[in-house]
Design a protein around this motif. Sequence first.
Motif, PDB file in Angstrom:
ATOM      1  N   SER A 154       9.803  -7.494  -9.736  1.00 42.41           N
ATOM      2  CA  SER A 154      10.750  -7.465  -8.282  1.00 42.41           C
ATOM      3  C   SER A 154       9.648  -7.721  -7.207  1.00 42.41           C
ATOM      4  O   SER A 154       8.476  -8.080  -7.356  1.00 42.41           O
ATOM      5  CB  SER A 154      11.010  -5.986  -8.029  1.00 42.41           C
ATOM      6  N   TRP A 155      10.163  -7.477  -5.894  1.00 40.72           N
ATOM      7  CA  TRP A 155       9.201  -8.102  -4.759  1.00 40.72           C
ATOM      8  C   TRP A 155       9.767  -7.239  -3.617  1.00 40.72           C
ATOM      9  O   TRP A 155      10.738  -6.782  -3.451  1.00 40.72           O
ATOM     10  CB  TRP A 155       9.784  -9.650  -4.320  1.00 40.72           C
ATOM     11  N   ARG A 156       8.602  -7.120  -2.971  1.00 45.79           N
ATOM     12  CA  ARG A 156       8.451  -6.431  -1.613  1.00 45.79           C
ATOM     13  C   ARG A 156       7.731  -7.037  -0.459  1.00 45.79           C
ATOM     14  O   ARG A 156       6.545  -7.298  -0.613  1.00 45.79           O
ATOM     15  CB  ARG A 156       8.098  -4.981  -1.519  1.00 45.79           C
ATOM     16  N   TYR A 160       8.532  -4.825   4.643  1.00 46.14           N
ATOM     17  CA  TYR A 160       9.146  -3.659   3.914  1.00 46.14           C
ATOM     18  C   TYR A 160       8.227  -2.466   4.176  1.00 46.14           C
ATOM     19  O   TYR A 160       8.408  -1.489   4.678  1.00 46.14           O
ATOM     20  CB  TYR A 160       9.386  -3.882   2.606  1.00 46.14           C
ATOM     21  N   TYR A 161       7.056  -2.647   3.953  1.00 45.51           N
ATOM     22  CA  TYR A 161       5.863  -1.718   3.890  1.00 45.51           C
ATOM     23  C   TYR A 161       5.633  -1.467   5.639  1.00 45.51           C
ATOM     24  O   TYR A 161       5.266  -0.386   5.784  1.00 45.51           O
ATOM     25  CB  TYR A 161       4.508  -1.969   3.349  1.00 45.51           C
ATOM     26  N   ARG A 167       5.070   4.097   4.635  1.00 44.56           N
ATOM     27  CA  ARG A 167       5.194   3.565   3.234  1.00 44.56           C
ATOM     28  C   ARG A 167       3.666   2.867   2.926  1.00 44.56           C
ATOM     29  O   ARG A 167       3.097   2.380   3.810  1.00 44.56           O
ATOM     30  CB  ARG A 167       6.177   2.573   3.421  1.00 44.56           C
ATOM     31  N   GLN A 181       9.683   2.578  -6.493  1.00 49.21           N
ATOM     32  CA  GLN A 181      10.620   1.852  -7.390  1.00 49.21           C
ATOM     33  C   GLN A 181      10.831   1.989  -8.620  1.00 49.21           C
ATOM     34  O   GLN A 181      12.046   1.506  -9.189  1.00 49.21           O
ATOM     35  CB  GLN A 181      10.170   0.350  -7.265  1.00 49.21           C
ATOM     36  N   ASP A 215       1.021  -2.242  -6.420  1.00 50.47           N
ATOM     37  CA  ASP A 215       2.136  -3.018  -6.494  1.00 50.47           C
ATOM     38  C   ASP A 215       2.495  -3.361  -7.981  1.00 50.47           C
ATOM     39  O   ASP A 215       3.569  -4.205  -8.233  1.00 50.47           O
ATOM     40  CB  ASP A 215       2.285  -4.046  -5.570  1.00 50.47           C
ATOM     41  N   VAL A 235       6.335  -5.067  -8.032  1.00 53.53           N
ATOM     42  CA  VAL A 235       7.009  -5.690  -6.920  1.00 53.53           C
ATOM     43  C   VAL A 235       6.023  -6.705  -6.234  1.00 53.53           C
ATOM     44  O   VAL A 235       6.021  -6.966  -5.242  1.00 53.53           O
ATOM     45  CB  VAL A 235       7.114  -4.600  -5.833  1.00 53.53           C
ATOM     46  N   ILE A 266      16.801  -2.521  -1.489  1.00 50.69           N
ATOM     47  CA  ILE A 266      15.991  -1.494  -0.466  1.00 50.69           C
ATOM     48  C   ILE A 266      16.987  -0.596   0.275  1.00 50.69           C
ATOM     49  O   ILE A 266      18.053  -1.208   0.927  1.00 50.69           O
ATOM     50  CB  ILE A 266      15.123  -2.332   0.485  1.00 50.69           C
TER      51      ILE A 266
END
Length: 362
Positions: A154-156, A160-161, A167, A181, A215, A235, A266
């Motif tokens: 997956s990816w963030r 996002y953080y 976060r 996640q 991650d 991620v 998300i």
Amino acid sequence: MTPVRVGLIGCGKVGQIHAAALRGIAEAELTAVCDVSAERARAFAERYGTRCYTDVDALLREGKVEAVVIGTPHPLHAGPALRAAEAGVHVLVEKPLAATLADCDAMLAAADRAGVLLGVISQRRLYEPVRRMKEAIDAGKIGRPALAVFTMYSWREPAYYQSDPWRGKWDTEGGGVLVNQSPHQLDLLRWFMGPVAEVSGYWANVNHPGVEVDDTAVAVLRFQNGGLGAIVTSVAQKPGIHTKVHVHGTSGASVGVETDRGATFIAGMTAIAEPPLNDVWTIPGEEQLLAAFQAEDRARFTQIDATTHYHGLQIRDFVRAVREGRPPLVTGEDGRAVVELFTAIYRSNREGRPVTLGTGTG
């Protein structure tokens, strides 16, 4: 039947999902909300027609709630859960149950003392392809479940953080991909295979230099039933590929689900764009059913809002459990088991050795 009066603690992104899901549940009524931000609590209450508070004790004292849903950051789950249980209020907590085993144990003990229910959100158990897998495994259609594999690519985004100050930090999030996640799929592994006996694991931060936490993580599992398992969760793959759980049995048959296509959604920022689907089904005599399963689930997906639908199903189960005096679908003990598993993976990496579960891996 009179609806269960529900309070919501935490008016952030995931709180919006819980509130929207509660709107569609006849057995529940959202009557009070609480957040440390008075402005956010007030806006939330105006949107949903409820009373608002900035103090959990005031909500419990004045809100006349029978149950609360907790959607605060992970390390802050225990405080309101303990106070709610002490007030005789049932507690449903967003995943993970807590960031530490000590918090989990305190929450479980408080609920037991007060005689209230403690549950944790794991709505992917209610995905139709996941339920098919569970039914097939329990019916012995693959023999004994012998190998389970969870993969998430997956990816963030960095944004996002940066979207919330808690976060990406050990002290305010409690961990990274394993804590935030992965709990849904860690729960599914245990649901399909039973308790984990031993784990060896590693974690890394592959491409989020501005973030403290993991991650990416990998682990090898040995289950109490003698089965084996593998975890690769990350991620760090842009733009995100898929998330899958496959279970292989002693008969040679296999069943599997793709719970997420692309990056996992998300809360409050994205929606579920693709339906969860069975992607493997090799049970003798049932191989041809896979296409029918996928067609059925694609058709259903167009009729629901998957971002809130399955939360609604689990919250409905919880409020019914309150009225019926039975355990909810996903119990506090289930939630603790997930925290024990990711805690053991972190410990295994730290100590450079396998970790046996069930022996205080905090």
